[in-house]
Design an enzyme around this catalytic site. Structure first.
Site, PDB file in Angstrom:
ATOM      1  N   ASP A 166       0.857  -1.140  -0.164  1.00 27.75           N
ATOM      2  CA  ASP A 166      -0.098   0.203   0.101  1.00 27.75           C
ATOM      3  C   ASP A 166       0.743   1.239  -0.195  1.00 27.75           C
ATOM      4  O   ASP A 166       2.044   1.152   0.184  1.00 27.75           O
ATOM      5  CB  ASP A 166      -0.864  -0.139   1.181  1.00 27.75           C
ATOM      6  CG  ASP A 166      -2.040   1.017   0.924  1.00 27.75           C
ATOM      7  OD1 ASP A 166      -2.096   1.449  -0.014  1.00 27.75           O
ATOM      8  OD2 ASP A 166      -3.011   0.828   2.062  1.00 27.75           O
ATOM      9  N   LYS A 167       0.189   2.317  -0.316  1.00 23.80           N
ATOM     10  CA  LYS A 167       0.969   3.644  -0.307  1.00 23.80           C
ATOM     11  C   LYS A 167      -0.004   4.699   0.504  1.00 23.80           C
ATOM     12  O   LYS A 167      -1.367   4.643   0.453  1.00 23.80           O
ATOM     13  CB  LYS A 167       0.923   4.229  -1.654  1.00 23.80           C
ATOM     14  CG  LYS A 167       1.421   5.690  -1.776  1.00 23.80           C
ATOM     15  CD  LYS A 167       0.220   6.386  -2.437  1.00 23.80           C
ATOM     16  CE  LYS A 167       0.312   7.904  -1.946  1.00 23.80           C
ATOM     17  NZ  LYS A 167      -0.811   8.609  -2.367  1.00 23.80           N
ATOM     18  N   HIS A 168       0.356   5.675   1.179  1.00 24.33           N
ATOM     19  CA  HIS A 168      -0.164   6.656   1.887  1.00 24.33           C
ATOM     20  C   HIS A 168       0.438   7.919   1.739  1.00 24.33           C
ATOM     21  O   HIS A 168       1.651   7.948   1.673  1.00 24.33           O
ATOM     22  CB  HIS A 168      -0.463   6.370   3.309  1.00 24.33           C
ATOM     23  CG  HIS A 168      -1.661   7.087   3.901  1.00 24.33           C
ATOM     24  ND1 HIS A 168      -2.985   6.610   3.997  1.00 24.33           N
ATOM     25  CD2 HIS A 168      -1.493   8.286   4.518  1.00 24.33           C
ATOM     26  CE1 HIS A 168      -3.702   7.588   4.849  1.00 24.33           C
ATOM     27  NE2 HIS A 168      -2.775   8.495   5.168  1.00 24.33           N
ATOM     28  N   SER A 169      -0.422   9.029   1.626  1.00 25.22           N
ATOM     29  CA  SER A 169       0.115  10.361   1.566  1.00 25.22           C
ATOM     30  C   SER A 169      -0.403  11.038   2.872  1.00 25.22           C
ATOM     31  O   SER A 169      -1.433  10.963   3.141  1.00 25.22           O
ATOM     32  CB  SER A 169      -0.342  11.252   0.422  1.00 25.22           C
ATOM     33  OG  SER A 169      -0.081  12.447   0.328  1.00 25.22           O
ATOM     34  N   THR A 181      -8.521  11.564  -0.767  1.00 28.75           N
ATOM     35  CA  THR A 181      -9.072  10.469  -1.987  1.00 28.75           C
ATOM     36  C   THR A 181     -10.523   9.765  -1.788  1.00 28.75           C
ATOM     37  O   THR A 181     -10.925  10.105  -3.196  1.00 28.75           O
ATOM     38  CB  THR A 181      -7.995   9.086  -1.724  1.00 28.75           C
ATOM     39  OG1 THR A 181      -6.468   9.635  -1.788  1.00 28.75           O
ATOM     40  CG2 THR A 181      -8.164   8.162  -2.616  1.00 28.75           C
ATOM     41  N   ARG A 191      -9.703  15.836  14.280  1.00 31.24           N
ATOM     42  CA  ARG A 191      -8.537  16.593  13.883  1.00 31.24           C
ATOM     43  C   ARG A 191      -8.554  17.803  12.935  1.00 31.24           C
ATOM     44  O   ARG A 191      -8.148  18.665  12.961  1.00 31.24           O
ATOM     45  CB  ARG A 191      -7.502  15.834  13.380  1.00 31.24           C
ATOM     46  CG  ARG A 191      -6.823  14.773  14.476  1.00 31.24           C
ATOM     47  CD  ARG A 191      -5.845  13.738  13.914  1.00 31.24           C
ATOM     48  NE  ARG A 191      -4.788  14.127  13.010  1.00 31.24           N
ATOM     49  CZ  ARG A 191      -4.441  13.310  11.750  1.00 31.24           C
ATOM     50  NH1 ARG A 191      -4.981  12.349  11.497  1.00 31.24           N
ATOM     51  NH2 ARG A 191      -3.308  14.043  11.306  1.00 31.24           N
ATOM     52  N   SER A 219      -2.605   7.463  13.000  1.00 34.97           N
ATOM     53  CA  SER A 219      -3.760   7.464  12.071  1.00 34.97           C
ATOM     54  C   SER A 219      -3.505   6.541  10.762  1.00 34.97           C
ATOM     55  O   SER A 219      -4.105   5.881  10.281  1.00 34.97           O
ATOM     56  CB  SER A 219      -4.284   8.982  11.741  1.00 34.97           C
ATOM     57  OG  SER A 219      -5.310   8.881  10.603  1.00 34.97           O
ATOM     58  N   LYS A 252      -4.513   2.149  10.046  1.00 31.51           N
ATOM     59  CA  LYS A 252      -5.004   1.584   8.991  1.00 31.51           C
ATOM     60  C   LYS A 252      -4.402   0.724   8.251  1.00 31.51           C
ATOM     61  O   LYS A 252      -5.023  -0.123   7.723  1.00 31.51           O
ATOM     62  CB  LYS A 252      -5.643   2.791   8.106  1.00 31.51           C
ATOM     63  CG  LYS A 252      -6.411   4.019   8.698  1.00 31.51           C
ATOM     64  CD  LYS A 252      -6.871   4.875   7.552  1.00 31.51           C
ATOM     65  CE  LYS A 252      -6.113   5.859   7.398  1.00 31.51           C
ATOM     66  NZ  LYS A 252      -6.140   6.869   8.607  1.00 31.51           N
ATOM     67  N   LYS A 253      -3.058   0.688   8.451  1.00 33.62           N
ATOM     68  CA  LYS A 253      -2.234  -0.039   7.544  1.00 33.62           C
ATOM     69  C   LYS A 253      -1.925  -1.312   8.735  1.00 33.62           C
ATOM     70  O   LYS A 253      -1.872  -2.503   7.697  1.00 33.62           O
ATOM     71  CB  LYS A 253      -1.022   0.582   7.349  1.00 33.62           C
ATOM     72  CG  LYS A 253      -0.994   1.634   6.354  1.00 33.62           C
ATOM     73  CD  LYS A 253      -1.950   1.515   5.307  1.00 33.62           C
ATOM     74  CE  LYS A 253      -2.445   2.913   4.722  1.00 33.62           C
ATOM     75  NZ  LYS A 253      -3.509   2.777   3.563  1.00 33.62           N
TER      76      LYS A 253
END
Length: 478
Positions: free
Chosen positions: A107-110, A147, A195, A210, A214-215
């Site tokens: 996965d990728k997260h920003s 997203t 937040r 956070s 999720k990961k």
């Protein structure tokens, strides 16, 4: 043992951990808030008591906001951060997959930017490369886009999927993009929304917990976090962003995750479009093998790092080449179409979006009623287009939220008509604003014109937004 893709059953140990357990009398919330406000250390039991209060509704909104601000001001040590991350992950169901998938689960997260539609492109591109991508994403925070909000601008797209549905999506498509729900990391969903409206978005431990919570539930082999820095990022300078990157990588090790962090610049918007449907259109251009060079560059670099770190490519360069090929040969676009259909978009609409021209796509998506172009006030080279004032005006126009749950206007946005580094003549249109109101106010117009930074130097090629990759200690930088 739970079947693949279904939640693990609670045990007395895990249930007791969430609720305090052992007959211990939990501290009252004001006591916990006071402890952190005064710089004290929260024990594992303290943190789990707070998360439980968030979950069962006994924590008032004001108390949640107070605790978030106390954490923002006093910080958390690595132990507290790891415990908070695990407690958020434990607030919902855990996802389990066939053991044969482990190497493929990535996965990728920003951390959030302006015009950042990378996830929309990268998830199907990785799926086309043989990965399984169970992407749990978020909504907009502050001036940054989310997203989920972008995908929900596509009629019918459903970001709420059960663990069983996520398993089916990964089997059939190879990727999905979903949100937190009552089943998946629900405590983080509550804190995430709080937040956004309590000025605590930029807290390193809260960001870390956070993202990684999720990961953790995804059971990944590899995660790459895109940590933004610059004028429109959570952290203005690269050193602060590197602090978050190092925290994420260290916390990942403690949680059994292989996490790397890419530091990428966010002074100007990524790509040329900002706003929900406009960004979907631009993501489709990138999936066509075209689109803005900076967007494509970031997609293939992040994807290349993921394929390399997960052992699915021998080198980063080989990974980059595979992701680029998936964009150019149509296989990534095909996965995106499958994902749209599988997540609720009418198949005919999904097919039309993925095969139509840019003009045809625009007619299929919600769009604003009014367009207004701004003209360059002088001759010069485009030194920069400041993303922050642009994002703030769009937020005012309805592209963002000022309170949790507030509806947004998906068609509101802006198109950059120029590239950083190009020469511009006075009077040339440089920005097209899409808005639902009658016209921009004078103040909004001045703010937008102030975003265009011109210089008298010669035209130049804009640098890549990709600055560096922070790797876990067990991985050697190539």
């Amino acid at each position: 043992m739970a079947a693949p893709g279904t939640p693990s059953p609670s045990t007395p140990e895990t249930a007791g951990a969430v609720s305090g357990g052992g007959g211990r009398e939990p501290k009252k919330l004001p006591e916990l808030i006071r402890l952190k406000r005064d710089g004290g250390h929260l024990s594992e039991a303290d943190i789990r008591d707070f998360v439980q209060a968030v979950m069962d509704g006994s924590a008032q909104d004001t108390q949640i906001g107070a605790m978030l601000m106390a954490i923002r001001l006093q910080g958390m040590d690595p132990e507290e951060t790891t415990v908070l991350t695990q407690a958020l992950a434990d607030s919902g169901q855990q996802l389990e997959w066939p053991k044969a998938w482990h190497q493929q689960l990535v996965d990728k997260h920003s951390t959030g930017g302006v015009g950042d539609k990378v996830s929309l492109v990268l998830a199907p591109a990785l799926a086309a490369c043989g990965c399984k991508v169970p992407m749990i994403s978020g909504r907009g925070l502050g001036h940054t886009g989310g997203t989920l909000d972008k995908l929900e601008s596509i009629p019918g797209f459903n970001v709420t999927q059960s663990p069983e549905q996520i398993l089916r999506l990964l089997e059939e498509v190879g990727c999905c993009i979903v949100g937190q729900s009552e089943k998946l990391v629900p405590a983080d969903g509550i804190l995430y929304a709080a937040r956004d409206v309590t000025a605590t978005v930029d807290s390193v431990p809260l960001i870390t917990a956070s993202i990684l919570s999720k990961k953790v539930v995804e059971g990944l082999s590899t995660l790459v976090v895109d940590v933004k820095f610059g004028g429109a990022a959570v952290f203005p300078d690269q050193e602060q962003a590197r602090e978050l990157a190092n925290t994420l990588v260290r916390a990942g090790v403690g949680l059994g995750l292989r996490v790397a962090a890419a530091l990428t610049a966010m002074d100007s918007p990524l790509g040329r479009s900002v706003g929900h449907t406009l960004e979907v259109e631009e993501a489709l251009l990138c999936l066509d093998g075209a689109g803005p060079p900076d967007l494509r560059d970031l997609v293939i670099r992040l994807g290349g790092a993921i394929l390399w770190l997960s052992g699915q490519a021998e080198t980063q360069d080989q990974g980059v080449a595979r992701v680029a090929a998936a964009l150019d040969d149509g296989s990534a676009l095909g996965r995106f179409q499958l994902m749209l259909s599988a997540q609720g978009v009418e198949p005919g609409l999904a097919r039309a979006l993925c095969s139509g021209s840019p003009a045809q796509r625009r007619q299929l998506l919600p769009h604003a009623r009014v367009q207004e172009e701004l003209l360059a006030p002088a001759d010069g080279t485009v030194e920069n287009v400041l993303a922050l004032p642009l994002a703030r005006v769009l937020h005012e126009l309805g592209a963002g939220r000022s309170r949790a749950g507030q509806p947004i206007k998906p068609g509101v946005g802006a198109e950059l008509l120029v590239d950083v580094g190009q020469w511009l003549y006075r009077g040339t249109p440089w920005l097209r604003v899409h808005l639902d109101g009658p016209t921009l106010s004078d103040q909004q117009r001045r703010a937008l014109q102030g975003a265009l930074v011109l210089s008298d130097r010669a035209p130049f090629k804009a640098p890549s937004p990709f600055a560096e990759l922070v790797l876990p200690p067990t991985v050697v930088q190539p």
